[in-house]
Design an enzyme around this catalytic site. Structure first.
Site, PDB file in Angstrom:
ATOM      1  N   LEU A 229      91.632  39.078  47.213  1.00 25.04           N
ATOM      2  CA  LEU A 229      90.976  39.053  45.918  1.00 25.04           C
ATOM      3  C   LEU A 229      91.638  38.073  44.953  1.00 25.04           C
ATOM      4  O   LEU A 229      92.836  38.173  44.676  1.00 25.04           O
ATOM      5  CB  LEU A 229      90.972  40.459  45.306  1.00 25.04           C
ATOM      6  CG  LEU A 229      90.361  40.609  43.915  1.00 25.04           C
ATOM      7  CD1 LEU A 229      88.876  40.268  43.950  1.00 25.04           C
ATOM      8  CD2 LEU A 229      90.594  42.004  43.360  1.00 25.04           C
ATOM      9  N   ASP A 230      90.835  37.125  44.445  1.00 23.05           N
ATOM     10  CA  ASP A 230      91.256  36.172  43.409  1.00 23.05           C
ATOM     11  C   ASP A 230      92.484  35.352  43.810  1.00 23.05           C
ATOM     12  O   ASP A 230      93.267  34.932  42.958  1.00 23.05           O
ATOM     13  CB  ASP A 230      91.532  36.899  42.083  1.00 23.05           C
ATOM     14  CG  ASP A 230      90.291  37.547  41.507  1.00 23.05           C
ATOM     15  OD1 ASP A 230      89.187  37.054  41.794  1.00 23.05           O
ATOM     16  OD2 ASP A 230      90.417  38.550  40.777  1.00 23.05           O
ATOM     17  N   GLN A 231      92.633  35.096  45.103  1.00 23.10           N
ATOM     18  CA  GLN A 231      93.795  34.344  45.574  1.00 23.10           C
ATOM     19  C   GLN A 231      93.416  33.058  46.291  1.00 23.10           C
ATOM     20  O   GLN A 231      94.281  32.394  46.859  1.00 23.10           O
ATOM     21  CB  GLN A 231      94.636  35.224  46.514  1.00 23.10           C
ATOM     22  CG  GLN A 231      95.200  36.474  45.865  1.00 23.10           C
ATOM     23  CD  GLN A 231      96.158  36.166  44.730  1.00 23.10           C
ATOM     24  OE1 GLN A 231      97.056  35.344  44.877  1.00 23.10           O
ATOM     25  NE2 GLN A 231      95.955  36.810  43.588  1.00 23.10           N
TER      26      GLN A 231
END
EC number: 3.5.1.10
Length: 286
Positions: A229-231
């Site tokens: 997530l969001d990486q």
């Protein structure tokens, strides 16, 4: 952007002497006219990156033959490479939820030809924006996502993307976490706008997190979607200064302006083949 049709070569390879000379010499020996060229050497990783635009009618053959003739050079230098044609419009599928600001902005840029793309459809987990999308003459697909149907919902999104012959998927404030399978199936082809200056404040309600932390800068991040997530690799970011007098509501309002511009810039860089991914980093030739 040039008005003339051009081919874009992007490549990365282990750094060594002679890369530019070999590639530019190959283009020159066929009468190729280079309109733009950008290079970057990453000393830490020992890798070389390049992006070259070649005027299409300066060459005596088409893109397919250009690719065939270039392949031995790519093999010689162990390149990861691709070539694209500026005459081929990219097909961009938009995913949205209830917040409309990024969708409004992208459709305005599309309608004015600022973004020279095709939008074959918009997919949403809510039905709220159907009328607005269909007013633009774009098919709208409502695919609800619940805790019980996620696998089926993401399979349907994958089917619709494939059916639309999509090149790129854009999460324009799509407030769902895509399945790992969908992320793995399209590496470097799914863009997200995160309403935060990553890697800070990942996940939900980043402006609330930022307010509690007392930050003096807030921002937005356009990045490729990965399983974590969001990486994913970051394409574009921007910030705005705030102070103690700004409320969470103020921060959300400021943030919407940044989100629109950052997503539009990041998408443009991607569509123009200006983004080269290496691991979890990017080289962006602006």
């Amino acid at each position: 952007m040039h008005k003339d049709r051009f081919y874009t070569l992007t490549a990365s390879c282990p750094d060594r002497v002679g890369i530019v000379a070999r590639v530019s010499g190959f283009i020159a020996e066929h009468g190729g006219w280079m309109l733009e060229s950008s290079y970057h050497a990453d000393d830490m990783d020992g890798r070389y990156f390049m992006r070259i635009e070649i005027k299409a009618d300066s060459l005596p053959f088409n893109l397919t033959e250009l690719q065939q003739r270039f392949r031995p050079i790519a093999t010689e230098f162990a390149m990861d490479w691709q070539m694209s044609d500026s005459a081929a419009q990219k097909r961009v599928v938009l995913l949205v939820s209830k917040q409309e600001h990024c969708l409004y902005d992208l459709l305005a840029r599309w309608q004015s030809k600022e973004l020279d793309i095709e939008i074959p459809c918009v997919i949403s987990n809510h039905d709220d924006l159907r009328g607005f999308v269909e007013w633009h003459g774009i098919p709208f697909h409502h695919v609800p996502v619940t805790t019980d149907n996620k696998a089926a919902a993401y399979a349907e999104i994958a089917r619709l993307f494939h059916e639309a012959r999509g090149d790129t998927m854009v999460l324009a404030r799509y407030m769902q976490i895509l399945s790992p399978e969908l992320c793995r199936a399209h590496p470097g082809r799914i863009l997200n706008i995160h309403h935060s200056f990553l890697p800070s404040f990942v996940g939900a309600k980043p402006y609330h997190q930022a307010y509690q932390r007392g930050v003096k800068l807030i921002g937005a991040t356009c990045h490729y979607v990965s399983e974590e997530l969001d990486q994913g690799p970051i394409i574009e970011q921007d910030v705005i200064r705030i102070d103690h007098s700004d409320s969470v509501e103020d921060m959300v309002r400021y943030g919407k302006d940044i989100e629109k511009t950052v997503l539009a810039r990041g998408l443009r860089y991607h569509l123009e083949d200006r983004v080269l991914v290496h691991g979890n980093k990017t080289v962006v030739f602006r």
